[in-house]
Design a protein around this motif. Structure first.
Motif, PDB file in Angstrom:
ATOM      1  N   MET A  92       0.870  -1.346  -0.110  1.00 17.09           N
ATOM      2  CA  MET A  92       0.090   0.041   0.126  1.00 17.09           C
ATOM      3  C   MET A  92       0.878   1.446  -0.064  1.00 17.09           C
ATOM      4  O   MET A  92       0.807   2.249   0.940  1.00 17.09           O
ATOM      5  CB  MET A  92      -1.004  -0.071   1.266  1.00 17.09           C
ATOM      6  CG  MET A  92      -1.674  -1.024   1.262  1.00 17.09           C
ATOM      7  SD  MET A  92      -3.202  -1.226   2.754  1.00 17.09           S
ATOM      8  CE  MET A  92      -3.993   0.258   2.329  1.00 17.09           C
ATOM      9  N   LEU A  93       1.705   1.349  -1.089  1.00 15.35           N
ATOM     10  CA  LEU A  93       2.518   2.753  -1.327  1.00 15.35           C
ATOM     11  C   LEU A  93       1.832   3.617  -1.314  1.00 15.35           C
ATOM     12  O   LEU A  93       0.695   3.980  -2.006  1.00 15.35           O
ATOM     13  CB  LEU A  93       3.389   2.337  -2.364  1.00 15.35           C
ATOM     14  CG  LEU A  93       4.354   1.263  -2.097  1.00 15.35           C
ATOM     15  CD1 LEU A  93       5.473   1.189  -3.414  1.00 15.35           C
ATOM     16  CD2 LEU A  93       5.303   1.473  -0.882  1.00 15.35           C
ATOM     17  N   GLN A  94       2.206   4.915  -1.044  1.00 16.30           N
ATOM     18  CA  GLN A  94       1.449   6.349  -1.289  1.00 16.30           C
ATOM     19  C   GLN A  94       1.839   6.669  -2.406  1.00 16.30           C
ATOM     20  O   GLN A  94       3.001   6.288  -3.037  1.00 16.30           O
ATOM     21  CB  GLN A  94       2.219   7.426  -0.180  1.00 16.30           C
ATOM     22  CG  GLN A  94       1.881   7.078   1.189  1.00 16.30           C
ATOM     23  CD  GLN A  94       2.347   8.326   2.096  1.00 16.30           C
ATOM     24  OE1 GLN A  94       1.900   8.341   3.201  1.00 16.30           O
ATOM     25  NE2 GLN A  94       3.225   9.249   1.458  1.00 16.30           N
ATOM     26  N   LEU A  95       1.081   7.652  -3.110  1.00 17.86           N
ATOM     27  CA  LEU A  95       1.221   7.975  -4.626  1.00 17.86           C
ATOM     28  C   LEU A  95       2.757   8.701  -4.715  1.00 17.86           C
ATOM     29  O   LEU A  95       3.270   8.351  -5.797  1.00 17.86           O
ATOM     30  CB  LEU A  95       0.328   8.762  -5.192  1.00 17.86           C
ATOM     31  CG  LEU A  95       0.197   8.867  -6.414  1.00 17.86           C
ATOM     32  CD1 LEU A  95       0.280   7.697  -7.468  1.00 17.86           C
ATOM     33  CD2 LEU A  95      -0.886  10.020  -6.875  1.00 17.86           C
ATOM     34  N   ASP A  96       3.085   9.551  -3.784  1.00 14.25           N
ATOM     35  CA  ASP A  96       4.381  10.118  -3.971  1.00 14.25           C
ATOM     36  C   ASP A  96       5.537   9.075  -3.974  1.00 14.25           C
ATOM     37  O   ASP A  96       6.595   9.304  -4.476  1.00 14.25           O
ATOM     38  CB  ASP A  96       4.698  11.081  -2.930  1.00 14.25           C
ATOM     39  CG  ASP A  96       4.446  10.763  -1.547  1.00 14.25           C
ATOM     40  OD1 ASP A  96       4.341   9.607  -1.118  1.00 14.25           O
ATOM     41  OD2 ASP A  96       4.366  11.695  -0.862  1.00 14.25           O
ATOM     42  N   GLU A  97       5.329   7.881  -3.032  1.00 11.37           N
ATOM     43  CA  GLU A  97       6.375   6.868  -3.372  1.00 11.37           C
ATOM     44  C   GLU A  97       6.437   6.231  -4.703  1.00 11.37           C
ATOM     45  O   GLU A  97       7.606   5.828  -5.312  1.00 11.37           O
ATOM     46  CB  GLU A  97       6.150   5.850  -2.321  1.00 11.37           C
ATOM     47  CG  GLU A  97       6.207   6.157  -0.790  1.00 11.37           C
ATOM     48  CD  GLU A  97       5.718   5.516   0.300  1.00 11.37           C
ATOM     49  OE1 GLU A  97       6.801   5.135   1.145  1.00 11.37           O
ATOM     50  OE2 GLU A  97       4.863   4.863   0.277  1.00 11.37           O
ATOM     51  N   ILE A  98       4.956   5.908  -5.250  1.00  4.76           N
ATOM     52  CA  ILE A  98       5.027   5.457  -6.931  1.00  4.76           C
ATOM     53  C   ILE A  98       5.784   6.414  -7.612  1.00  4.76           C
ATOM     54  O   ILE A  98       6.636   6.213  -8.617  1.00  4.76           O
ATOM     55  CB  ILE A  98       3.609   5.608  -7.168  1.00  4.76           C
ATOM     56  CG1 ILE A  98       2.897   4.535  -6.430  1.00  4.76           C
ATOM     57  CG2 ILE A  98       3.594   4.948  -8.560  1.00  4.76           C
ATOM     58  CD1 ILE A  98       3.467   3.033  -6.201  1.00  4.76           C
ATOM     59  N   GLU A  99       5.717   7.717  -7.414  1.00  4.28           N
ATOM     60  CA  GLU A  99       6.378   8.775  -8.265  1.00  4.28           C
ATOM     61  C   GLU A  99       7.819   8.598  -8.088  1.00  4.28           C
ATOM     62  O   GLU A  99       8.480   8.602  -9.246  1.00  4.28           O
ATOM     63  CB  GLU A  99       5.762  10.159  -7.705  1.00  4.28           C
ATOM     64  CG  GLU A  99       6.359  11.415  -8.513  1.00  4.28           C
ATOM     65  CD  GLU A  99       5.795  12.717  -8.013  1.00  4.28           C
ATOM     66  OE1 GLU A  99       5.194  13.289  -8.558  1.00  4.28           O
ATOM     67  OE2 GLU A  99       6.433  13.192  -7.023  1.00  4.28           O
ATOM     68  N   THR A 100       8.227   8.628  -6.997  1.00  6.77           N
ATOM     69  CA  THR A 100       9.826   8.310  -7.028  1.00  6.77           C
ATOM     70  C   THR A 100      10.281   7.193  -7.625  1.00  6.77           C
ATOM     71  O   THR A 100      11.434   7.184  -8.314  1.00  6.77           O
ATOM     72  CB  THR A 100      10.272   7.931  -5.355  1.00  6.77           C
ATOM     73  OG1 THR A 100       9.737   9.227  -4.489  1.00  6.77           O
ATOM     74  CG2 THR A 100      11.783   7.941  -5.194  1.00  6.77           C
ATOM     75  N   GLN A 101       9.516   6.014  -7.626  1.00 10.89           N
ATOM     76  CA  GLN A 101       9.904   4.786  -8.535  1.00 10.89           C
ATOM     77  C   GLN A 101       9.885   4.958  -9.892  1.00 10.89           C
ATOM     78  O   GLN A 101      10.665   5.006 -10.866  1.00 10.89           O
ATOM     79  CB  GLN A 101       8.726   3.487  -8.104  1.00 10.89           C
ATOM     80  CG  GLN A 101       9.177   3.024  -6.993  1.00 10.89           C
ATOM     81  CD  GLN A 101       8.112   1.948  -6.690  1.00 10.89           C
ATOM     82  OE1 GLN A 101       7.032   1.766  -6.973  1.00 10.89           O
ATOM     83  NE2 GLN A 101       8.594   0.803  -6.222  1.00 10.89           N
TER      84      GLN A 101
END
Length: 217
Positions: free
Chosen positions: A1-10
């Motif tokens: 359940m990653l945050q969207l800003d963590e997805i953005e970093t990826q």
């Protein structure tokens, strides 16, 4: 359940662009579009819901379809049978309008067939059951895949319990942005990685070609 800003970093790492934004503006709209498509790829357990909020009323054919959760794919519908010890009996979609109309004058009984439509007078999504229910207070059990709520900021999380599926989404999203940037080889590579990651985490197969078609690259 990653945050969207963590997805953005990826995405930034995979796309090799540290300035790539996915949490605001047109990019957020694209992210939400791709996420809805990604969830629709497979019957994910994380986005499967069973709703029992509706119950029958004797002599009543139509019911307001639940809007929360918002089902994008109904896997099964069942209704308790008042004549058979409250056992759940399957209700299937009408095969055709002719089959539906043939049940119009059927005697009241436990329903076997349903239709969904938007009512003209109220603009509400409506569930219609035939035969018309004979018994009241019988639970209608809906099992299906829900449409994920849209992201509105970077702090909101996906619903996936496995970090590997968040990774697969980040790869698929990177593929979409790479395609928009004209980087077709990178886009294809990301879809291949995403497909492989889904298989490794779930054992389910979805080809890169199918992902490309359904994610609308």
């Amino acid at each position: 359940m990653l945050q969207l800003d963590e997805i953005e970093t990826q995405v930034q790492y995979l796309l090799r662009r540290s300035d790539q934004v996915i949490t605001s503006g047109a990019e957020l709209a694209t992210t939400n579009f791709v996420f809805r498509r990604f969830v629709a790829l497979l019957p994910w357990e994380d986005y499967t819901r069973i709703d029992t909020s509706l119950s029958t009323t004797a002599g009543t054919e139509t019911y307001l379809w639940p809007s929360n959760p918002n089902f994008q794919d109904v896997l099964s519908m069942e209704i308790q049978d008042g004549a058979d010890a409250e056992k759940y009996k399957r209700v299937v979609p009408a095969r055709s309008i002719q089959a539906w109309l043939a049940l119009e004058s059927a005697p009241q009984d436990t329903p076997t067939t349903y239709r969904l439509y938007r009512a003209l007078a109220t603009d509400a999504v409506t569930l219609a059951l035939r035969p018309i229910p004979k018994y009241s207070t019988k639970t209608i059990r809906i099992d299906g895949i829900i449409e994920p709520p849209s992201f509105t900021s970077g702090i909101e999380r996906t619903g996936f319990r496995l970090a590997g599926i968040d990774d697969a989404f980040a790869m698929a999203l990177t593929g979409v942005f790479a395609s928009k940037l004209g980087e077709s080889a990178r886009a294809a590579e990301m879809l291949q990685w995403s497909s492989n990651t889904i298989r490794l985490n779930t054992g389910k197969e979805i080809s890169p070609d199918e992902m490309r078609e359904k994610l609308v690259l």
